[in-house]
Design an enzyme around this catalytic site. Structure first.
Site, PDB file in Angstrom:
ATOM      1  N   THR A 185      39.102  47.537  56.318  1.00 35.90           N
ATOM      2  CA  THR A 185      38.750  47.819  54.921  1.00 35.90           C
ATOM      3  C   THR A 185      37.298  47.434  54.730  1.00 35.90           C
ATOM      4  OG1 THR A 185      39.358  45.625  54.217  1.00 35.90           O
ATOM      5  CG2 THR A 185      41.064  47.289  54.063  1.00 35.90           C
ATOM      6  N   GLU A 331      45.396  49.234  53.080  1.00 32.24           N
ATOM      7  CA  GLU A 331      46.519  48.348  53.409  1.00 32.24           C
ATOM      8  C   GLU A 331      47.867  49.042  53.229  1.00 32.24           C
ATOM      9  OE1 GLU A 331      43.813  47.453  51.869  1.00 32.24           O
ATOM     10  OE2 GLU A 331      43.305  45.341  52.162  1.00 32.24           O
ATOM     11  N   LYS A 441      36.023  41.533  30.649  1.00 32.88           N
ATOM     12  CA  LYS A 441      36.766  40.666  29.737  1.00 32.88           C
ATOM     13  C   LYS A 441      35.903  40.368  28.521  1.00 32.88           C
ATOM     14  CE  LYS A 441      40.705  38.074  30.871  1.00 32.88           C
ATOM     15  NZ  LYS A 441      41.389  37.040  31.587  1.00 32.88           N
ATOM     16  N   TRP A 446      40.984  42.550  27.847  1.00 33.24           N
ATOM     17  CA  TRP A 446      40.499  43.390  28.925  1.00 33.24           C
ATOM     18  C   TRP A 446      40.063  44.764  28.418  1.00 33.24           C
ATOM     19  CZ3 TRP A 446      44.563  42.505  33.419  1.00 33.24           C
ATOM     20  CH2 TRP A 446      44.365  41.218  33.945  1.00 33.24           C
TER      21      TRP A 446
END
Ligand code: AMP
Length: 543
Positions: A185, A331, A441, A446
């Site tokens: 990755t 993944e 934030k 959020w």
């Protein structure tokens, strides 16, 4: 009591064996550095894979050892996929867009023994070779007469390597949990991590990706994977196409070239194409400028980053192409969700359909998902609650290559934290709102940067957009909109800010806009928020 059924291991050798017998004449069409258009069949690919397997033995590569590829999508890379892995070795697909230090790190970390690469990467390989401590053979994916002069001593041509071998090879019986492919990755922090797929996970992923509400692949399809074979194995298409007998069209080094993609789609009658949004922006821009069309194309699968609604609209309205949003990660092999409409959704209004299409989709049997709050408690599937997205399943990694113990991303019940923040609605449609690290934030609440970016690119003067949080004394963070204007336009900042009015809550609206010539991208073609945050670390809002 045990069932009395055969327990043949789930290996990609079985995919190959089946495809060789049942889909042998199915075509594989490629562009390569040395050929404008190459045609062969699955039979040819597997015959040459047997020659390759013999060559690996001759090169002294032991079972389980790693063989690296640094290559675009073409038939030779496909031969490596099968020839290396079915011979019990592990193919390490290396992303050529990584920084030089990362390339050295991952090749040494994987302890690659031989490196197969496209001729275009020769200067890169020459520059790194001194630092690659385990590689003792270099093979250019080209015929002997096209082998360029080089400072590398152990350099040979792929075609002469194969020509020296017979096409008879006894494939070994492998354990289904043996590794077949290794992909690192890109890793935004720290060193890249190696995801080590197994034969079993790859077979199960291939089955699932063909399912009707996933990629709906059939032998009637012609598949154009514009996702690189060096990044999450081109979303598993090299296995799914062989399993199902779909024709493959591989664009080689011409991945982001709208003109080539259009030509391949028209000429080879491509029905399904897969790629990240950037690729489709390039294709659509070419179609707009040239007036050309993509008549055979029925659907695109878009993932890797959120697909702007403008891309979906243009595909559907101008070209009759349905866009399926999909989500996953290295993944996860990579498929996690695909967006296919549910029964009864035909009767929704256009606006309601659009809202559903934007979501990343529903789960595919084989991967389970849930969202949890910061306290680890599962959140409701109400389409409102934002939470950290966790997954569990047969093609999700349970650790990283060369690392013992817990990865830090797996909890005690085995759930893997994806690093994404999402909502899940009552119908099971998951929507990514951010990466955990990218979420903004503001005043303890959020704000979704993806939603703001989607709205921004729908503005006619915006070619590309990113939204990051910049620190703010009162609110902790506030969103900053960074825009690449469409060519020939210079949008007014106040007008861009006003564009969001009524489309999102007022407190979500970016306070400020910066116009730039280009945005930084990562090795996998995504906008690099890390670079942007560094670039704008000291930025203070103008308003
Ligand atoms: P990679 O492992 O490099 O393929 O990156 C995986 C990450 O890409 C995911 O964890 C998401 O953050 C992002 N991603 C993948 N597909 C999508 C999508 N359809 N929409 C938004 N983000 C996505």
């Amino acid at each position: 009591m045990r069932g009395k059924m055969m327990t043949t291991p789930l290996t990609i050798t079985e995919i190959m064996r089946f495809a060789d017998r049942h889909h042998g004449r199915t075509e594989v069409v490629s562009i390569t550095a040395d050929q404008p258009l190459h045609r062969c069949t699955f039979n040819d690919v597997f015959r040459r894979a047997r020659q390759l397997a013999n060559a690996l033995s001759r090169l002294g590569i032991a079972p389980g050892e790693r063989v690296a590829s640094l290559a675009w999508n073409d038939y030779r890379h496909l031969e490596l996929y099968y020839g290396v892995a079915c011979a019990g070795r592990v193919l390490h697909t290396v992303n050529p867009r990584l920084f030089a230090e990362q390339l050295v790190y991952i090749i040494n970390h994987a302890e690659d023994r031989v490196l197969f690469f496209d001729v275009a990467f020769l200067p890169l390989v020459e520059a790194l070779a001194d630092k690659l401590s385990t590689v003792d053979a270099y093979v250019i994916l080209t015929p002997a007469d096209k082998l360029p002069g080089s400072s590398l001593s152990a350099l040979q041509s792929y075609e002469s390597l194969l020509e020296a071998e017979t096409d008879e090879y006894q494939w070994p019986v492998l354990d289904e949990n043996d590794a077949n492919l290794l992909c690192y990755t890109s890793g935004t922090t720290g060193n890249p991590k190696g995801v080590l797929y197994s034969h079993r996970s790859t077979v199960l992923h291939a089955y699932a990706s063909c399912m009707p509400d996933a990629m709906r692949l059939s032998q009637q399809d012609t598949v154009l994977p514009v996702v690189p074979m060096f990044h999450v194995n081109a979303w598993g298409t090299p296995y799914a196409c062989a399993m199902i007998g779909a024709k493959m069209v591989l664009p080689g080094p011409k991945m982001a070239d709208g003109e080539t993609l259009q030509r391949l789609i028209e000429q080879e009658e491509v029905t399904i194409a897969l790629g990240v949004p950037t690729v489709w922006l390039a294709l659509l821009a070419y179609l707009r400028d040239s007036g050309k069309t993509v008549p055979s194309l029925e659907r695109t699968v878009v993932g890797g980053a959120a697909c702007p609604p403008s891309v979906m609209e243009e595909f559907e309205q101008k070209h009759g192409v349905r866009t399926h949003h999909a989500w996953g990660m290295t993944e996860m092999s990579p498929l996690g969700t695909v967006n296919s409409p549910l029964r009864g959704m035909e009767s929704l209004s256009a606006a309601e359909k659009d809202a559903v299409r934007l979501k990343q989709g529903r789960g595919i049997f084989g991967v389970d998902m849930k969202i949890v709050g910061d306290d680890g408690e599962e959140l409701p599937w109400d389409g409102e609650a934002f939470g950290n997205l966790k997954v569990k399943g047969w093609w999700v990694c349970d650790g990283y290559f060369g690392e013992d113990g817990n990865s830090g991303a797996h909890d005690e019940d085995g759930w893997f934290a994806t690093g994404d923040v999402a909502t899940i609605d009552p119908l099971g449609f998951m929507q990514i709102t951010d990466r955990t690290k990218d979420v903004i934030k503001s005043g303890g609440e959020w704000i979704s940067s993806i939603e703001l970016e989607n709205l921004a690119v729908a503005h006619p003067d915006v070619a590309e957009a990113a939204v990051i949080g910049i620190s703010h004394e009162k609110w902790t963070e506030r969103p900053l909109l960074i825009v690449v204007p469409e060519e020939g336009t210079s949008p007014d900042k106040a007008e861009l800010v006003a564009w969001f009015k009524g489309k999102v809550a007022d407190w979500w609206i970016p306070d400020d806009v910066v116009l730039v010539d280009e945005l930084p991208h990562t090795a996998t073609g995504k906008i690099s928020k890390v670079m942007l945050r560094k670039q704008f670390a000291d930025y203070s809002s103008q308003s």
